[in-house]
Design an enzyme around this catalytic site. Structure first.
Site, PDB file in Angstrom:
ATOM      1  N   CYS A  47     -22.911 -25.820   3.806  1.00  0.00           N
ATOM      2  CA  CYS A  47     -22.570 -26.943   3.013  1.00  0.00           C
ATOM      3  C   CYS A  47     -23.623 -27.887   3.545  1.00  0.00           C
ATOM      4  CB  CYS A  47     -21.380 -27.646   3.522  1.00  0.00           C
ATOM      5  SG  CYS A  47     -21.250 -29.325   2.822  1.00  0.00           S
ATOM      6  N   HIS A  48     -24.070 -28.737   2.512  1.00  0.00           N
ATOM      7  CA  HIS A  48     -25.427 -29.528   2.909  1.00  0.00           C
ATOM      8  C   HIS A  48     -25.118 -30.401   4.230  1.00  0.00           C
ATOM      9  CE1 HIS A  48     -29.336 -30.363   0.733  1.00  0.00           C
ATOM     10  NE2 HIS A  48     -29.248 -31.010   1.897  1.00  0.00           N
ATOM     11  N   THR A  49     -23.838 -30.696   4.316  1.00  0.00           N
ATOM     12  CA  THR A  49     -23.466 -31.550   5.640  1.00  0.00           C
ATOM     13  C   THR A  49     -24.370 -30.763   6.789  1.00  0.00           C
ATOM     14  OG1 THR A  49     -21.752 -32.471   4.538  1.00  0.00           O
ATOM     15  CG2 THR A  49     -21.652 -32.963   6.747  1.00  0.00           C
ATOM     16  N   HIS A  69     -18.961 -25.194   8.569  1.00  0.00           N
ATOM     17  CA  HIS A  69     -17.403 -26.047   8.754  1.00  0.00           C
ATOM     18  C   HIS A  69     -16.716 -25.536   7.507  1.00  0.00           C
ATOM     19  CE1 HIS A  69     -20.140 -28.541   6.368  1.00  0.00           C
ATOM     20  NE2 HIS A  69     -19.093 -28.664   5.841  1.00  0.00           N
ATOM     21  N   GLU A  70     -17.316 -24.542   6.649  1.00  0.00           N
ATOM     22  CA  GLU A  70     -16.627 -23.953   5.633  1.00  0.00           C
ATOM     23  C   GLU A  70     -16.573 -22.606   5.757  1.00  0.00           C
ATOM     24  OE1 GLU A  70     -18.230 -25.879   1.596  1.00  0.00           O
ATOM     25  OE2 GLU A  70     -18.686 -23.735   1.367  1.00  0.00           O
ATOM     26  N   CYS A  99      -2.816 -35.079  12.082  1.00  0.00           N
ATOM     27  CA  CYS A  99      -2.059 -35.035  13.068  1.00  0.00           C
ATOM     28  C   CYS A  99      -0.600 -35.041  12.820  1.00  0.00           C
ATOM     29  CB  CYS A  99      -2.326 -35.958  14.277  1.00  0.00           C
ATOM     30  SG  CYS A  99      -1.791 -37.794  13.652  1.00  0.00           S
ATOM     31  N   CYS A 102       0.286 -40.276  12.435  1.00  0.00           N
ATOM     32  CA  CYS A 102      -0.288 -41.535  12.354  1.00  0.00           C
ATOM     33  C   CYS A 102      -0.147 -42.259  11.115  1.00  0.00           C
ATOM     34  CB  CYS A 102      -1.849 -41.437  12.567  1.00  0.00           C
ATOM     35  SG  CYS A 102      -2.765 -40.840  11.486  1.00  0.00           S
ATOM     36  N   CYS A 105      -1.464 -40.132   8.211  1.00  0.00           N
ATOM     37  CA  CYS A 105      -0.933 -39.166   7.490  1.00  0.00           C
ATOM     38  C   CYS A 105       0.346 -39.471   7.048  1.00  0.00           C
ATOM     39  CB  CYS A 105      -0.708 -38.269   9.194  1.00  0.00           C
ATOM     40  SG  CYS A 105      -2.231 -37.570   9.752  1.00  0.00           S
ATOM     41  N   CYS A 113      -6.895 -39.444   8.863  1.00  0.00           N
ATOM     42  CA  CYS A 113      -5.987 -39.490  10.287  1.00  0.00           C
ATOM     43  C   CYS A 113      -6.716 -40.107  11.616  1.00  0.00           C
ATOM     44  CB  CYS A 113      -5.911 -37.740  10.677  1.00  0.00           C
ATOM     45  SG  CYS A 113      -5.122 -37.612  12.109  1.00  0.00           S
ATOM     46  N   ARG A 117      -9.828 -37.494  12.132  1.00  0.00           N
ATOM     47  CA  ARG A 117     -10.772 -37.715  10.915  1.00  0.00           C
ATOM     48  C   ARG A 117     -12.201 -37.294  11.284  1.00  0.00           C
ATOM     49  NH1 ARG A 117     -11.554 -44.016  10.231  1.00  0.00           N
ATOM     50  NH2 ARG A 117      -9.459 -43.964   9.983  1.00  0.00           N
ATOM     51  N   CYS A 177     -14.151 -26.703   2.202  1.00  0.00           N
ATOM     52  CA  CYS A 177     -15.075 -27.704   2.193  1.00  0.00           C
ATOM     53  C   CYS A 177     -15.660 -28.147   0.760  1.00  0.00           C
ATOM     54  CB  CYS A 177     -16.353 -27.910   3.325  1.00  0.00           C
ATOM     55  SG  CYS A 177     -17.059 -29.331   2.938  1.00  0.00           S
ATOM     56  N   ARG A 372     -23.249 -21.592  -3.653  1.00  0.00           N
ATOM     57  CA  ARG A 372     -22.774 -21.328  -2.380  1.00  0.00           C
ATOM     58  C   ARG A 372     -23.304 -20.078  -1.991  1.00  0.00           C
ATOM     59  NH1 ARG A 372     -22.567 -26.132  -0.894  1.00  0.00           N
ATOM     60  NH2 ARG A 372     -20.570 -26.813   0.221  1.00  0.00           N
TER      61      ARG A 372
HETATM   62  P1  NAD Z   1     -26.228 -29.475  -2.492  1.00  0.00           P
HETATM   63  O1  NAD Z   1     -27.867 -29.507  -1.703  1.00  0.00           O
HETATM   64  O2  NAD Z   1     -25.757 -28.005  -2.808  1.00  0.00           O
HETATM   65  O3  NAD Z   1     -26.459 -30.223  -3.988  1.00  0.00           O
HETATM   66  C1  NAD Z   1     -26.902 -31.469  -3.847  1.00  0.00           C
HETATM   67  C2  NAD Z   1     -27.547 -31.865  -5.160  1.00  0.00           C
HETATM   68  O4  NAD Z   1     -27.818 -32.914  -5.263  1.00  0.00           O
HETATM   69  C3  NAD Z   1     -28.808 -30.879  -5.418  1.00  0.00           C
HETATM   70  O5  NAD Z   1     -28.674 -30.001  -6.547  1.00  0.00           O
HETATM   71  C4  NAD Z   1     -29.962 -31.788  -5.529  1.00  0.00           C
HETATM   72  O6  NAD Z   1     -30.957 -31.454  -6.200  1.00  0.00           O
HETATM   73  C5  NAD Z   1     -29.158 -33.110  -6.081  1.00  0.00           C
HETATM   74  N1  NAD Z   1     -29.795 -34.496  -5.612  1.00  0.00           N
HETATM   75  C6  NAD Z   1     -30.231 -34.868  -4.427  1.00  0.00           C
HETATM   76  N2  NAD Z   1     -30.870 -36.152  -4.583  1.00  0.00           N
HETATM   77  C7  NAD Z   1     -30.410 -36.354  -5.790  1.00  0.00           C
HETATM   78  C8  NAD Z   1     -30.604 -37.754  -6.610  1.00  0.00           C
HETATM   79  N3  NAD Z   1     -31.293 -38.836  -6.125  1.00  0.00           N
HETATM   80  N4  NAD Z   1     -30.517 -37.764  -7.798  1.00  0.00           N
HETATM   81  C9  NAD Z   1     -29.662 -36.713  -8.557  1.00  0.00           C
HETATM   82  N5  NAD Z   1     -29.665 -35.459  -8.039  1.00  0.00           N
HETATM   83  C10 NAD Z   1     -30.013 -35.349  -6.508  1.00  0.00           C
HETATM   84  O7  NAD Z   1     -25.369 -29.982  -1.518  1.00  0.00           O
HETATM   85  P2  NAD Z   1     -23.775 -29.984  -1.562  1.00  0.00           P
HETATM   86  O8  NAD Z   1     -23.260 -28.944  -0.377  1.00  0.00           O
HETATM   87  O9  NAD Z   1     -23.106 -29.787  -2.633  1.00  0.00           O
HETATM   88  O10 NAD Z   1     -23.208 -31.202  -0.962  1.00  0.00           O
HETATM   89  C11 NAD Z   1     -23.414 -32.490  -1.418  1.00  0.00           C
HETATM   90  C12 NAD Z   1     -23.208 -33.677  -0.931  1.00  0.00           C
HETATM   91  O11 NAD Z   1     -21.936 -33.988  -0.455  1.00  0.00           O
HETATM   92  C13 NAD Z   1     -24.011 -33.711   0.350  1.00  0.00           C
HETATM   93  O12 NAD Z   1     -24.407 -34.925   0.348  1.00  0.00           O
HETATM   94  C14 NAD Z   1     -23.023 -33.413   1.381  1.00  0.00           C
HETATM   95  O13 NAD Z   1     -23.271 -33.865   2.640  1.00  0.00           O
HETATM   96  C15 NAD Z   1     -21.741 -34.021   0.834  1.00  0.00           C
HETATM   97  N6  NAD Z   1     -20.407 -33.563   1.367  1.00  0.00           N
HETATM   98  C16 NAD Z   1     -19.473 -34.564   1.607  1.00  0.00           C
HETATM   99  C17 NAD Z   1     -18.157 -34.281   1.737  1.00  0.00           C
HETATM  100  C18 NAD Z   1     -17.141 -35.399   1.881  1.00  0.00           C
HETATM  101  O14 NAD Z   1     -16.080 -34.982   2.289  1.00  0.00           O
HETATM  102  N7  NAD Z   1     -17.437 -36.737   1.637  1.00  0.00           N
HETATM  103  C19 NAD Z   1     -17.804 -33.116   1.942  1.00  0.00           C
HETATM  104  C20 NAD Z   1     -18.764 -31.975   1.745  1.00  0.00           C
HETATM  105  C21 NAD Z   1     -20.078 -32.419   1.422  1.00  0.00           C
HETATM  106 ZN    ZN Z   2     -19.014 -29.504   4.061  1.00  0.00          ZN
END
Ligand code: NAD
Ligand code: ZN
Length: 379
Positions: A47-49, A69-70, A99, A102, A105, A113, A117, A177, A372
């Site tokens: 995942c991107h994170t 994490h995925e 949990c 809390c 939850c 959580c 969290r 995820c 993915r």
């Molecule tokens: P990914 O890299 O597969 O997809 C992100 C997309 O965003 C790409 O296609 C990229 O070209 C595009 N992008 C980047 N900057 C941009 C902009 N300024 N304008 C338009 N498009 C743009 O990533 P992913 O795995 O799908 O994750 C996406 C986001 O979600 C990441 O920031 C990740 O960390 C976040 N995330 C958050 C949570 C949460 O719980 N909040 C969970 C998982 C992932």
């Molecule tokens: Zn993720």
């Protein structure tokens, strides 16, 4: 061979330094402690994170670390005090926990959580602050309590969803995820009404899952926004019908969208991690009723700047982790939606690599190729 209570030696992909390829190492994985489970990971994905914290640009660096994490796997053994999980259970480890005790939850509105969290700064287990991974006695840090780039990992039981054992783990691992995060961001947080317009910023797995949620909610128009034109072809399979590449326009993308939609979209979901896109996603919703939901993980020093009048004009700004799903309570049901064919998972999976080639998954993500990439452990 009985491994319960024993240290397990297995392969893990260790990040020794920010931005450097992961290195396959033999690690020692300690037995699970109180309220912990040790899981044999069968499939994981990227995942991107993971990539942000591995690059550590604009995030706190913590190395050596095992990311991931995925994932999906099978419980190998459980620590003291475990009633809801047993060896052999099929599970998804989840980066944020539940949990069960809390105020969050107990609240219907929150999945934040108090105890479990998401915490990207913690490198050890909650129970004792220690790591369960080591190489020659030197500890290796955990990541978001899951560290799935290892054949075995130890996770707090509150971060483990027990799922239908019939569900194919090589597919439903992405429910742990990306898929749930995007789907829930739309269905649980943005909540578009039938026929409404929804803009999705970022068409990676998270954004496309958000689009899937919009389609399921009966959205009238789904507008995809991405800087990478390769994404547009793939996104058609997810019900995205209109595309905007901000690079193709001289005007701000908010204005482009406002012109396309007679004043703005009804809902928007930001899934990019770019603070500019977060601001755009907010400013492109219609005044009076528009709702924008932020999902992307920002850099440490980012600041969201907009004119307060944009809020006074009755636009709503929200954010969510994990699509507001409670991991233990709700995720088995998302897996059931897949089993009942209400949710397609296969179309998110564009690549598969053996564990030994995990660095390829990073290359695909950095180049913006595919959606993915599933990493097969044991291969
Ligand atoms: P990914 O890299 O597969 O997809 C992100 C997309 O965003 C790409 O296609 C990229 O070209 C595009 N992008 C980047 N900057 C941009 C902009 N300024 N304008 C338009 N498009 C743009 O990533 P992913 O795995 O799908 O994750 C996406 C986001 O979600 C990441 O920031 C990740 O960390 C976040 N995330 C958050 C949570 C949460 O719980 N909040 C969970 C998982 C992932
Ligand atoms: Zn993720």
């Amino acid at each position: 061979m009985i491994t319960t209570g024993q240290i397990i030696r297995c392969k893990a992909a260790v990040a020794w330094e920010a931005g450097k390829p992961l290195v396959m190492e033999e690690v020692e994985v300690a037995p699970p402690q109180k309220h912990e489970v040790r899981i044999k990971i069968l499939f994981t994905s990227l995942c991107h994170t993971d990539v942000y914290f591995w690059e550590a640009k604009g995030q706190t660096p913590l190395f050596p670390r095992i990311f991931g994490h995925e994932a999906g796997g099978i419980v190998e053994s459980v620590g003291e005090g475990m009633t809801d999980l047993a060896p052999g259970d099929h599970v998804l480890p989840i980066f944020t926990g539940e949990c069960g005790d809390c105020r969050h939850c107990h609240s219907e509105e929150s999945n934040m959580c108090d105890l479990l969290r998401i915490n990207t700064e913690r490198g050890g287990m909650i129970h004792d602050g220690e790591s369960r991974f080591s190489i020659d006695g030197k500890p290796i840090y955990h990541f978001v309590g899951t560290s799935t780039f290892s054949e075995y990992t130890v996770v707090h039981s509150g971060q483990v969803a027990k799922i239908n054992p019939e569900a194919p783990l090589d597919k439903v691992c992405i429910v742990s995820c990306g898929l749930s995060t995007g789907l829930g961001a739309t269905l649980n947080v943005a909540k578009p009404k039938k026929g409404q317009s929804v803009a999705i910023f970022g068409l990676g797995a998270v954004g496309l899952a958000a689009a899937e949620g919009a389609r399921m909610a009966g959205a009238g128009r789904i507008i995809g926004v991405d800087l990478n034109p390769k994404r547009f072809e793939e996104a058609k399979k997810f019900g995205v019908t209109e595309f905007v590449n901000p690079k193709d326009h001289d005007k701000p993308v908010q204005q482009v969208i406002a012109e396309m939609t007679d004043g703005g979209v009804d809902r928007s979901v930001e899934c990019t991690g770019s603070v500019q896109a977060m601001i755009q996603a907010f400013e492109c919703v219609h005044d009076g009723w528009g709702v924008a939901v932020l999902v992307g993980v920002p850099s440490k020093d980012d600041a969201f700047k907009t004119h307060p009048m944009n809020l006074l004009n009755e636009r709503t700004l929200k954010g969510t982790f994990f699509g507001n799903y409670k991991p233990k309570t709700d995720i088995p049901g998302v897996v059931e939606q897949y089993m009942n064919k209400e949710l397609e998972v296969e179309k998110f999976i564009t690549h598969t690599v053996p564990f030994s080639e995990i660095n390829k998954a990073f290359d695909y993500m950095l180049k913006g190729e595919g959606i993915r990439c599933i990493i097969t452990m044991g291969a």
